[in-house]
Design a protein around this motif. Structure first.
Motif, mmCIF file in Angstrom:
data_model
loop_
_atom_site.group_PDB
_atom_site.id
_atom_site.type_symbol
_atom_site.label_atom_id
_atom_site.label_comp_id
_atom_site.label_asym_id
_atom_site.label_seq_id
_atom_site.Cartn_x
_atom_site.Cartn_y
_atom_site.Cartn_z
ATOM 1 N N ARG A 207 0.833 -1.211 0.000
ATOM 2 C CA ARG A 207 0.000 0.000 0.000
ATOM 3 C C ARG A 207 0.863 1.254 0.000
ATOM 4 O O ARG A 207 0.600 2.210 -0.732
ATOM 5 C CB ARG A 207 -0.920 -0.001 1.214
ATOM 6 N N GLU A 208 1.899 1.249 0.833
ATOM 7 C CA GLU A 208 2.773 2.418 0.915
ATOM 8 C C GLU A 208 3.473 2.682 -0.410
ATOM 9 O O GLU A 208 3.711 3.834 -0.788
ATOM 10 C CB GLU A 208 3.801 2.227 2.027
ATOM 11 N N ASP A 212 -2.880 0.053 -6.156
ATOM 12 C CA ASP A 212 -4.274 0.489 -6.216
ATOM 13 C C ASP A 212 -5.174 -0.398 -5.360
ATOM 14 O O ASP A 212 -6.185 0.053 -4.818
ATOM 15 C CB ASP A 212 -4.769 0.466 -7.666
ATOM 16 N N VAL A 214 -4.744 -4.065 -2.690
ATOM 17 C CA VAL A 214 -3.895 -5.103 -2.101
ATOM 18 C C VAL A 214 -4.781 -6.262 -1.663
ATOM 19 O O VAL A 214 -5.739 -6.077 -0.893
ATOM 20 C CB VAL A 214 -3.090 -4.570 -0.902
#
Length: 243
Positions: A207-208, A212, A214
């Motif tokens: 995510r970091e 778009d 996960v």
């Protein structure tokens, strides 16, 4: 008409054949350098070409111009000699077959691979688990091609575009992979990214990095297919396809 491109990472996204891969690397290293492999570079989503250069340096070998082509040739031969062991000593990642099938059933969708693995070994890895029929290897990007992964992604888009007579860009291309490096490549290339937390990168890392979406794994194929549709729009025709 093909108007959507989905590119899959292979290792730890679709299959895990790390035991066989390590053995093949060790044999290829000894063949090329005449010395045993002591330190193996962790792949971490990198291409074979990059791994080879770092591994040579880590093991105290002064690289020369023919190390890479010799090593990749030896790696292909060594890995190919072990292809019958891939299914026995490796594993297909949970939901991989079903996810590939679900995406293949989407109208106008071409699937291929964007992988750090050299092409011949990529074919062996997927064929060992009966996954090769879902992808078009002619339009993929592979580890013997000395490009950054984001550039390799664009190379794959160009190949797919020439094959199908459409323009593949950030609006109609999705990359699916397990590493933060995959996400970074997608971001640089400007394409949508579905991160799968089945490899070495944690969900938070994916995510970091900018994924778009996960997913914990590929266990829900309908969710994978729905995400591909949600993240893409139809491609533009060029009139030069050869499909």
């Amino acid at each position: 008409m093909i108007n959507r491109l989905v590119l899959w990472n292979i290792d730890l996204t679709l299959v895990d054949v790390s035991i066989v891969t390590r053995e093949a690397y060790a044999e290829a290293f000894r063949e090329v350098t005449g010395r045993p492999l002591v330190k193996l570079t962790p792949p971490n989503g990198r291409p074979d070409s990059e791994i080879v250069f770092e591994m040579i340096a880590l093991n105290g070998i002064v690289p020369d111009d023919d190390h890479l082509p010799r090593f990749l040739h030896a790696l292909a031969r060594s890995f190919g000699a072990r292809r019958e062991r891939l299914a026995r000593d490796g594993r297909m990642m949970a939901g991989a077959r079903e996810a590939l099938r679900a995406v293949a059933e989407l109208d106008g969708t071409a699937q291929s691979v964007l992988t750090g693995t050299i092409r011949s070994n990529a074919v062996h890895k997927l064929a060992a688990f009966g996954l090769d029929g879902y992808v078009d290897f002619e339009i993929g990007g592979y580890g013997e091609e000395v490009y950054p992964k984001a550039t390799l992604l664009q190379v794959a888009q160009g190949r797919a575009g020439r094959r199908h007579g459409v323009v593949f860009d950030g609006g109609n291309t999705v990359l699916i992979g397990d590493s933060a490096r995959d996400v970074q490549a997608a971001r640089i290339a400007g394409v949508a990214m579905i991160g799968v937390a089945s490899g070495r990168s944690l969900p938070a890392e994916l995510r970091e990095a900018g994924a778009d979406l996960v997913l914990p794994d590929l266990g829900d194929p309908s969710r994978v297919a729905a995400a591909v549709v949600a993240l893409t729009s139809p491609a533009r025709a060029t009139g030069h396809g050869s499909a």
